[in-house]
Write a protein that holds these residues in place. Structure first.
Motif, short mmCIF file in Angstrom:
data_model
loop_
_atom_site.label_atom_id
_atom_site.label_comp_id
_atom_site.label_asym_id
_atom_site.label_seq_id
_atom_site.Cartn_x
_atom_site.Cartn_y
_atom_site.Cartn_z
N TRP A 91 0.79 -1.22 0.00
CA TRP A 91 0.00 0.00 0.00
C TRP A 91 0.82 1.28 0.00
CZ3 TRP A 91 0.22 3.68 3.72
CH2 TRP A 91 0.74 3.34 4.97
N PRO A 92 2.00 1.37 0.64
CA PRO A 92 2.74 2.64 0.55
C PRO A 92 3.18 2.98 -0.88
CG PRO A 92 3.56 1.29 2.37
CD PRO A 92 2.69 0.41 1.53
N VAL A 93 3.37 1.93 -1.69
CA VAL A 93 3.84 2.15 -3.07
C VAL A 93 2.76 2.79 -3.92
CG1 VAL A 93 4.87 1.02 -5.08
CG2 VAL A 93 5.38 0.19 -2.79
N TYR A 94 1.48 2.68 -3.51
CA TYR A 94 0.40 3.29 -4.25
C TYR A 94 0.56 4.81 -4.37
CZ TYR A 94 -2.36 -1.01 -4.31
OH TYR A 94 -2.81 -2.29 -4.54
N ILE A 95 1.30 5.40 -3.43
CA ILE A 95 1.54 6.84 -3.50
C ILE A 95 2.25 7.21 -4.80
CG2 ILE A 95 2.74 8.77 -2.38
CD1 ILE A 95 2.44 7.28 0.27
N ILE A 96 3.07 6.30 -5.27
CA ILE A 96 3.79 6.52 -6.53
C ILE A 96 3.05 5.89 -7.69
CG2 ILE A 96 5.94 6.09 -7.77
CD1 ILE A 96 7.36 6.04 -5.07
N VAL A 97 2.55 4.66 -7.50
CA VAL A 97 1.97 3.90 -8.60
C VAL A 97 0.66 4.52 -9.09
CG1 VAL A 97 0.91 1.69 -9.22
CG2 VAL A 97 3.06 1.73 -7.95
#
Length: 265
Positions: A165-171
């Motif tokens: 979920w933290p990667v969603y900030i970029i993805v």
């Protein structure tokens, strides 16, 4: 605007094609809100020609087709087999076939006007038609996704599974830009710029031929023969480009629809 444009002035210098050729003067209904310039007239003629060709080719269908009917059926089968059914399967391919077929033949016909004497410019060489077609492709893609997975389409498009979920900030911003902004933009620009560049090159070759032969004369006629040969070769190449761009645009539309109706959505 003719293919052989004014190539020289009183000082005898050469003047090649310019971007102003894509903004011709109004020829019909000036000042009425329904202004028609030369490019718009070419678009209308292209659509009329396309309707007439398909009407003549399908008005009297026979079990043993005539040569003309066979050509029409080959064209329709090309879109159905190689684009619609190949990417979408028989069910979804049949569902979206009218749109894909119309898109393919409309683009090809308007591209082809760029090499027809007396017309000499593609109906897709001004942004209006490529942009409208790209928007139709874009809306169809979103419609297909929502129809297939109401409530989940945008979520699955913007938040792909298997990502921490933290990667969603970029993805998620990347997915939004690439899926919902870049696609219609690239569809528009790919078709538009190919037709613009093709027209400018053809005008350059044949305008140079006119300049060498009729303005300079003498030994420069040999140079005119060279530029004419390049112009003729590039005209044949433009036929391939006209077909290829129609195929690529329609194929990408089918790819986007296929991505929208994929099972993970």
């Amino acid at each position: 605007m003719n293919l052989l444009v004014q190539t020289s002035t009183d000082d005898g210098t050469f003047h090649g094609p310019s971007i102003t050729e894509f903004f011709p003067d109004i020829v019909l209904f000036e000042g009425t809100g329904f202004d028609i310039n030369r490019i718009m007239l070419i678009r209308l003629l292209a659509v009329l020609a396309l309707v007439i060709v398909f009407w003549l080719g399908t008005r009297n269908m026979k079990m043993v087709p005539s040569r003309f009917q066979s050509i029409i059926e080959m064209g329709l089968d090309f879109v159905r087999v190689n684009i619609a059914e190949d990417l979408l399967g028989k069910v979804d391919g049949k569902r979206f076939l009218p749109l894909l077929t119309t898109m393919f033949f409309m683009i090809f016909t308007m591209n082809f006007t760029g090499i027809i004497p007396g017309l000499n410019i593609a109906g897709t060489s001004v942004i209006g038609v490529p942009l409208v077609l790209a928007l139709i492709s874009y809306v169809t893609f979103i419609y297909a996704g929502i129809k297939k997975s109401p409530g989940k389409f945008f979520k699955n498009s913007l938040f792909p599974t298997g990502v921490p979920w933290p990667v969603y900030i970029i993805v998620t911003p990347i997915e939004f830009i690439s899926t919902f902004i870049i696609r219609p933009v690239t569809l528009t620009l790919r078709l538009l710029m190919n037709m613009v560049v093709g027209h400018l090159l053809l005008v350059l070759f044949f305008a140079a031929t006119q300049f060498f032969v009729f303005t300079l004369g003498g030994w420069f006629i040999a140079m005119g023969a060279v530029t004419f040969a390049f112009g003729f070769a590039f005209t044949l190449f433009e036929i391939l480009v006209a077909l290829l761009q129609a195929y690529v645009f329609t194929l990408l539309t089918a790819v986007y629809i296929q991505l929208a109706v994929a099972e993970e959505h």
